[in-house]
Write an enzyme that holds these catalytic residues in place. Structure first.
Site, PDB file in Angstrom:
ATOM      1  N   LYS A  93     -12.770  -1.051   7.180  1.00 36.62           N
ATOM      2  CA  LYS A  93     -12.072  -2.000   8.066  1.00 36.62           C
ATOM      3  C   LYS A  93     -12.594  -1.824   9.491  1.00 36.62           C
ATOM      4  CE  LYS A  93      -8.716  -1.563   4.596  1.00 36.62           C
ATOM      5  NZ  LYS A  93      -8.656  -2.910   4.064  1.00 36.62           N
ATOM      6  N   ASP A 104      -1.187   6.729   6.324  1.00 36.96           N
ATOM      7  CA  ASP A 104      -2.324   5.971   5.802  1.00 36.96           C
ATOM      8  C   ASP A 104      -2.691   4.930   6.861  1.00 36.96           C
ATOM      9  OD1 ASP A 104      -4.089   4.246   4.641  1.00 36.96           O
ATOM     10  OD2 ASP A 104      -2.785   3.634   2.979  1.00 36.96           O
ATOM     11  N   TRP A 138       0.812  -1.220   0.000  1.00 40.68           N
ATOM     12  CA  TRP A 138       0.000   0.000   0.000  1.00 40.68           C
ATOM     13  C   TRP A 138       0.837   1.257   0.000  1.00 40.68           C
ATOM     14  CZ3 TRP A 138      -4.364  -0.064  -2.167  1.00 40.68           C
ATOM     15  CH2 TRP A 138      -5.179  -1.179  -2.090  1.00 40.68           C
TER      16      TRP A 138
HETATM   17  N1  PMP Z   1      -4.292   1.662   2.126  1.00 37.37           N
HETATM   18  C1  PMP Z   1      -4.413   0.569   2.886  1.00 37.37           C
HETATM   19  C2  PMP Z   1      -3.466   0.367   4.030  1.00 37.37           C
HETATM   20  C3  PMP Z   1      -5.402  -0.375   2.611  1.00 37.37           C
HETATM   21  O1  PMP Z   1      -5.506  -1.471   3.352  1.00 37.37           O
HETATM   22  C4  PMP Z   1      -6.295  -0.146   1.540  1.00 37.37           C
HETATM   23  C5  PMP Z   1      -7.422  -1.102   1.206  1.00 37.37           C
HETATM   24  N2  PMP Z   1      -7.227  -2.391   1.503  1.00 37.37           N
HETATM   25  C6  PMP Z   1      -6.119   1.005   0.770  1.00 37.37           C
HETATM   26  C7  PMP Z   1      -5.112   1.883   1.090  1.00 37.37           C
HETATM   27  C8  PMP Z   1      -7.035   1.306  -0.392  1.00 37.37           C
HETATM   28  O2  PMP Z   1      -8.280   1.660   0.097  1.00 37.37           O
HETATM   29  P1  PMP Z   1      -9.493   2.019  -0.882  1.00 37.37           P
HETATM   30  O3  PMP Z   1      -9.871   0.758  -1.571  1.00 37.37           O
HETATM   31  O4  PMP Z   1     -10.551   2.533   0.051  1.00 37.37           O
HETATM   32  O5  PMP Z   1      -9.009   3.071  -1.809  1.00 37.37           O
END
Ligand code: PMP
Length: 362
Positions: free
Chosen positions: A198, A174, A102
């Site tokens: 989450k 994040d 991520w």
């Molecule tokens: N950052 C992290 C740490 C995540 O776990 C996720 C989704 N699993 C995201 C970003 C992306 O999130 P979204 O699908 O809401 O854009």
């Protein structure tokens, strides 16, 4: 009907009490004869509710007065763009920490707007366990800028518990898969953001907590729905917000308060993670490859020694009501996401199943 425990990484399990409340009031919210899904975001009744939601969030996380709480669109990936768009004028060459999937994806997005200074911090110990280098060893650029990082890598199950102490840097986190799971000191960050699906509620709403000092950007080119100043001015209602997700997040926040707040949830989260990792460590049949210091409390990643049994494990688990254990396709294996809504009993049931599966096939 068997009791189902959902170990999915997101959209994830919601507290049963919250789902019951949604069901009960879905057609007649606050006894006004309308569903929450058909009420104007500009109505008094809705805006009043958003004020309560913001206050509950502030209470739970102890958000200081000099921070805005924004309720945004676009998920965490939206913030991968919003952060550079809002901050770059003041911080032209930001530091981006790469600790896994991520944080790397945040880098790819930032590269559309600037040339970030990329700092790779994921390491392998002598016993071949993954960990993240201490913040003091992060090779940050010497000038004043923002530092983006991801405290919990949801795919790898790698969590950074250390909080920033470095002066003259604005930390942006994040926190998608760890916000509300443990105590954090908001003052250590310039911006914290998290998608909802989450620990917060159904997918849709995205939380941004931003220090007011960072909202000086007068750049006209920022898309309005990502412009923090505009969102703060309009109380996150520049355009129609994701009303249902916002409302449901409010119910989850109330549930967290009822549970005793973050310190109580953290205690329980530690316990759940401890018993699961302890069990994995007692056997060769299952394997986790993260160093103890960086094992995620929210996303427990494990592999089977006999890899070809993975699909069978998932199938058999599902038969007895253990859902969502398949690891992300990028890393494979298995993943048990044990966010706040997962009760201890759910983790105990998973461990019992793992024992039985091992006896049968180990
Ligand atoms: N950052 C992290 C740490 C995540 O776990 C996720 C989704 N699993 C995201 C970003 C992306 O999130 P979204 O699908 O809401 O854009």
């Amino acid at each position: 009907m068997i009791k189902v425990y959902n170990f999915s990484a997101g959209p994830a399990m919601l507290p049963g009490d919250v789902l019951e409340k949604i069901k009960k009031e879905f057609l007649n919210w606050k006894k006004i004869g309308l569903s929450i899904t058909e009420i104007s975001h500009r109505s008094d009744i809705f805006t009043k509710n958003t004020i309560i939601i913001e206050q509950d969030l502030r209470d739970l996380l102890n958000v200081p007065k000099d921070y805005h709480v924004l309720f945004c669109h676009g998920g965490a990936r939206g913030q991968f763009s919003a952060v550079p768009m809002n901050l770059l004028t003041d911080f032209p060459k930001p530091d981006y920490i790469n600790s896994g999937f991520w944080s790397y994806n945040a880098i790819l997005e930032a590269q559309k707007y600037c040339k970030p200074n990329i700092i790779n911090v994921q390491k392998l110990s002598s016993s071949k366990k993954k960990y993240v280098e201490n913040m003091n060893n992060w090779k940050l650029s010497s000038f004043y800028t923002y530092v983006h990082y991801c405290p919990n890598e949801t795919l790898e199950g790698l969590e950074i518990f250390e909080e920033p102490q470095i002066k003259n840097k604005v930390f942006v986190g994040d926190f998608s898969s760890t916000l509300f799971s443990r105590k954090i000191d908001i003052k250590k960050y310039g911006i914290i953001y998290a998608c909802a699906q989450k620990n917060i509620g159904p997918a849709g709403i995205t939380i941004v907590i931003v220090n007011k000092n960072l909202l000086n950007n007068k750049k006209k080119s920022i898309p309005s729905i990502f412009n923090y100043s505009l969102l703060a001015q309009t109380k996150s209602m520049f355009n129609t917000p994701t009303t249902f997700s916002w409302y449901a997040a409010g119910l989850v926040l109330k549930w967290m308060k009822k549970k005793g707040g973050i310190s109580k949830l953290e205690e329980l989260n530690k316990k759940k993670a401890k018993i699961l990792y302890q069990y994995i460590d007692t056997t060769d049949f299952y394997k986790n490859s993260i160093k103890h210091s960086h094992r995620s409390r929210m996303n427990v990643i494990f592999h089977l020694k006999i890899k070809k049994l993975t699909d069978l494990f998932i199938k058999e688990a599902q038969k007895i009501g253990l859902w969502g254990l398949k690891g992300h396709s990028v890393v494979g294996g298995l993943r048990a996401s044990i966010y706040n809504a997962m009760p201890l009993k759910g983790v105990e049931t998973l461990i019992r199943f793992m024992r039985i599966f091992e006896k049968k096939f180990g």
